[in-house]
Design a protein around this motif. Structure first.
Motif, short mmCIF file in Angstrom:
data_model
loop_
_atom_site.label_atom_id
_atom_site.label_comp_id
_atom_site.label_asym_id
_atom_site.label_seq_id
_atom_site.Cartn_x
_atom_site.Cartn_y
_atom_site.Cartn_z
N ARG A 142 -25.11 115.14 -6.74
CA ARG A 142 -26.49 115.66 -7.70
C ARG A 142 -27.29 114.26 -7.74
N GLN A 143 -28.71 114.53 -7.77
CA GLN A 143 -29.32 113.32 -8.08
C GLN A 143 -30.18 113.14 -9.46
N ASN A 144 -29.64 114.08 -10.25
CA ASN A 144 -30.19 114.16 -11.60
C ASN A 144 -29.30 113.22 -12.55
N ILE A 145 -28.49 112.23 -12.16
CA ILE A 145 -27.45 111.58 -13.22
C ILE A 145 -28.41 110.87 -13.82
N THR A 146 -28.02 110.94 -15.22
CA THR A 146 -28.73 109.94 -16.23
C THR A 146 -27.97 108.85 -16.78
N GLU A 147 -26.61 108.83 -16.10
CA GLU A 147 -25.69 107.69 -16.73
C GLU A 147 -26.23 106.29 -16.11
N ASP A 148 -26.05 105.12 -16.71
CA ASP A 148 -26.43 103.83 -16.31
C ASP A 148 -25.14 103.31 -15.84
N PHE A 149 -24.99 103.30 -14.52
CA PHE A 149 -23.75 102.57 -13.78
C PHE A 149 -24.24 101.83 -12.56
N TRP A 150 -22.92 100.92 -12.08
CA TRP A 150 -22.97 100.36 -10.98
C TRP A 150 -22.22 101.26 -9.87
N MET A 151 -21.03 101.38 -10.24
CA MET A 151 -20.16 102.01 -9.31
C MET A 151 -19.02 102.91 -9.91
N ALA A 152 -18.60 104.15 -9.67
CA ALA A 152 -17.76 104.88 -10.27
C ALA A 152 -17.26 105.82 -9.23
N ARG A 153 -16.23 106.46 -9.83
CA ARG A 153 -15.29 107.50 -9.00
C ARG A 153 -16.02 108.99 -9.58
N CYS A 154 -16.25 109.76 -8.27
CA CYS A 154 -16.61 110.92 -8.63
C CYS A 154 -15.67 111.87 -9.43
#
Length: 182
Positions: A142-154
């Motif tokens: 998804r490209q509508n992610i609003t979270e502020d992050f650097w790296m995460a697991r899906c």
């Protein structure tokens, strides 16, 4: 935008390391929790290779977790925002009996829902658990992610590591070329 973390396609097969499983397993790294180790993680490679060429990479593959070079580790450790999302675990790399220090393994501390389940293709890992873990044959983020992050697991696929535009820009600005932004 978000991207899947992926090594460059020209990463040589001869540069795949063996992970010495002692204190942790690959699944421990999928829990998104801090890990406390007594000793560094160990990766070995016993092949006739160009050590200089091998050590020019910034990210490496193994039969366990991927790990990063001392150069990239130093850059990321000095980024206060990045280390809120990712714990960097010490690693020793042994190439033909010679130890190299300063390498790190990503222990990602957060997961986010990022898979577009309507456009992705998957099947249940176990037929008896149709709503349980899934095996993906096609992954669409998804490209509508609003979270502020650097790296995460899906969240939908723990093996999938996603990175933000911030980390992509960081890599471009620091000339990290062997990571693909897919």
């Amino acid at each position: 935008m978000i991207y899947r973390l992926k090594l460059t396609d020209d990463y040589p097969n001869s540069y795949w390391f063996q992970f010495k499983r002692e204190e942790i397993s690959i699944t421990d790294l999928m829990d998104c929790e801090k890990i406390h180790l007594k000793n560094p993680l160990i990766f070995t490679l016993n092949k006739k290779i160009s050590e200089k060429r091998l050590l020019s990479y910034n990210i490496y593959s193994s039969d366990g977790p991927d790990f990063i070079s001392p150069r990239l580790a130093t850059l990321l450790e000095n980024n206060e925002e990045f280390v809120k999302d990712v714990q960097l675990l010490d690693a020793i790399v042994i190439i033909n009996g010679q130890s190299h220090y300063g390498f790190k393994v990503f222990n990602i501390l957060r997961s986010i829902s990022c898979m577009d389940m309507d456009k992705s293709e998957s099947t249940p890992m176990l037929d008896s658990q149709p709503d349980g873990p899934r095996i993906f044959t096609k992954k669409v983020l998804r490209q509508n992610i609003t979270e502020d992050f650097w790296m995460a697991r899906c969240l939908e696929d723990e093996a999938c590591i996603v990175i933000s535009d911030k980390l992509k820009q960081f890599c471009i600005e620091n000339n990290i070329k062997d990571i693909v932004f897919e």
